[in-house]
Write a protein that holds these residues in place. Structure first.
Motif, PDB file in Angstrom:
ATOM      1  N   ASP A   1      -3.704  26.652  -6.375  1.00 28.10           N
ATOM      2  CA  ASP A   1      -4.131  26.695  -4.971  1.00 28.10           C
ATOM      3  C   ASP A   1      -5.130  25.585  -4.706  1.00 28.10           C
ATOM      4  N   GLY A   2      -5.437  25.402  -3.416  1.00 28.59           N
ATOM      5  CA  GLY A   2      -6.402  24.384  -3.026  1.00 28.59           C
ATOM      6  C   GLY A   2      -6.196  23.950  -1.583  1.00 28.59           C
ATOM      7  N   ASN A   3      -6.867  22.885  -1.205  1.00 22.99           N
ATOM      8  CA  ASN A   3      -6.806  22.368   0.163  1.00 22.99           C
ATOM      9  C   ASN A   3      -5.617  21.429   0.346  1.00 22.99           C
ATOM     10  N   ILE A   4      -5.329  21.110   1.620  1.00 18.34           N
ATOM     11  CA  ILE A   4      -4.322  20.103   1.935  1.00 18.34           C
ATOM     12  C   ILE A   4      -5.037  18.841   2.397  1.00 18.34           C
ATOM     13  N   GLY A   5      -4.307  17.732   2.465  1.00 22.41           N
ATOM     14  CA  GLY A   5      -4.949  16.502   2.900  1.00 22.41           C
ATOM     15  C   GLY A   5      -3.956  15.403   3.193  1.00 22.41           C
ATOM     16  N   LEU A   6      -4.508  14.271   3.644  1.00 24.78           N
ATOM     17  CA  LEU A   6      -3.761  13.050   3.925  1.00 24.78           C
ATOM     18  C   LEU A   6      -4.348  11.940   3.071  1.00 24.78           C
ATOM     19  N   THR A   7      -3.522  10.946   2.717  1.00 21.10           N
ATOM     20  CA  THR A   7      -4.002   9.916   1.823  1.00 21.10           C
ATOM     21  C   THR A   7      -3.394   8.569   2.163  1.00 21.10           C
ATOM     22  N   ALA A   8      -4.124   7.520   1.850  1.00 20.53           N
ATOM     23  CA  ALA A   8      -3.633   6.148   1.957  1.00 20.53           C
ATOM     24  C   ALA A   8      -4.311   5.325   0.876  1.00 20.53           C
TER      25      ALA A   8
ATOM     26  N   GLY B   1       0.834  -1.196   0.000  1.00 26.22           N
ATOM     27  CA  GLY B   1       0.000   0.000   0.000  1.00 26.22           C
ATOM     28  C   GLY B   1       0.866   1.243   0.000  1.00 26.22           C
ATOM     29  N   ALA B   2       0.226   2.385   0.125  1.00 29.03           N
ATOM     30  CA  ALA B   2       0.944   3.658   0.108  1.00 29.03           C
ATOM     31  C   ALA B   2       0.306   4.611   1.101  1.00 29.03           C
ATOM     32  N   VAL B   3       1.123   5.529   1.610  1.00 27.75           N
ATOM     33  CA  VAL B   3       0.637   6.608   2.471  1.00 27.75           C
ATOM     34  C   VAL B   3       1.230   7.909   1.967  1.00 27.75           C
ATOM     35  N   GLY B   4       0.517   9.033   2.193  1.00 27.28           N
ATOM     36  CA  GLY B   4       1.033  10.273   1.661  1.00 27.28           C
ATOM     37  C   GLY B   4       0.309  11.505   2.144  1.00 27.28           C
ATOM     38  N   VAL B   5       0.712  12.629   1.554  1.00 31.36           N
ATOM     39  CA  VAL B   5       0.115  13.928   1.851  1.00 31.36           C
ATOM     40  C   VAL B   5      -0.285  14.593   0.543  1.00 31.36           C
ATOM     41  N   VAL B   6      -1.200  15.560   0.655  1.00 33.28           N
ATOM     42  CA  VAL B   6      -1.813  16.199  -0.506  1.00 33.28           C
ATOM     43  C   VAL B   6      -1.710  17.708  -0.359  1.00 33.28           C
ATOM     44  N   CYS B   7      -1.521  18.404  -1.466  1.00 33.34           N
ATOM     45  CA  CYS B   7      -1.615  19.869  -1.470  1.00 33.34           C
ATOM     46  C   CYS B   7      -2.366  20.320  -2.714  1.00 33.34           C
ATOM     47  N   ARG B   8      -2.902  21.549  -2.638  1.00 32.26           N
ATOM     48  CA  ARG B   8      -3.625  22.198  -3.735  1.00 32.26           C
ATOM     49  C   ARG B   8      -4.764  21.335  -4.272  1.00 32.26           C
TER      50      ARG B   8
END
Length: 239
Positions: free
Chosen positions: A212-219, A124-131
């Protein structure tokens, strides 16, 4: 003779009149004046004012927050829950991608750091998000158990269906088994990933151009399910 009868009649009328009781009018009871009751003054209940959503902050996931929303791909409703100070992604189906997006603020240049622990699953994968933008897409930085990482561009094709385009992929021995700190700086057209406080190669985006945009977390899960990832904290700051 006629005179005597008239006289007798007159005298009888006089006597009858003097014996009739005097008519008295019965007074009406006094009218009660009813004063109008004053209307009660209703004081509206005070509306609790929520504090403004923070822009630069550290979230420890001690409780549920209205500022975050859960998103899933392949029309799968993701199981993302705060549990004992962690935001836990419990992915039970193969090829399941899930995101938790902080929708209270929009950012142009921003840094997102997080600490995440993989509790179950080796694929699997884990990560972070921007914009992140529903209309325009988002940037995503993911790390994998085989010590590779990717920078990707994600976009919605239709509700629940997303497409991911790799922008940059390489490997790093800085990726650990179990727990890692990951970060991403989105500044101008540059994407700078961090793995356990070590800066990786800076990627310059000349194709997508998100502003631009929101930030987030992902898996995300692949073939080994369930895949469980627990985010201990996330920090959002100026780059």
């Amino acid at each position: 003779m006629i005179f005597k009868r008239l006289l007798f009649l007159i005298v009888g009328l006089i006597l009858l009149s003097s014996c009739r009781p005097t008519a008295t009018s019965t007074p009406l009871p006094p009218t009660e004046t009813v004063m109008p009751t004053p209307e009660a003054t209703v004081t509206p209940a005070s509306t609790a004012t929520l504090p403004p959503a923070p822009r630069d902050f550290t979230e420890n996931f001690d409780a549920a927050s209205t500022y975050w929303s859960d998103l899933g791909t392949n029309n799968i409703l993701p199981d993302i829950q705060p549990q004992k100070g962690f935001l836990v992604f419990n992915l039970t189906q193969i090829n399941e991608w899930a995101d938790a997006v902080y929708n209270a603020q929009s950012y142009q240049d921003v840094r997102v750091d997080a600490q995440v622990e993989v509790r179950a699953g080796n694929d699997g994968a884990v990560g972070v998000v921007c914009r992140y933008s529903k209309a325009n897409g988002w940037y995503e930085f993911n790390i994998y158990a085989d010590q590779t990482y990717t920078l990707m561009y994600g976009q919605w094709l239709s509700p629940g269906i997303a497409r991911y385009t790799p922008l940059h992929r390489t490997s790093s021995e800085k990726i650990h088994m179990g727990t890692n700190q990951i970060g991403l700086i989105c500044q101008g057209n540059e994407l700078t990933p961090y793995i356990n406080n070590i800066r990786m190669i800076v990627y310059e985006d000349s194709k997508v151009g998100l502003k631009d945009g929101n930030i987030g977390l992902t898996a995300s899960s692949f073939t080994d399910v369930p895949f469980v990832a627990a985010f201990d904290w996330v920090k959002v700051s100026e780059p």
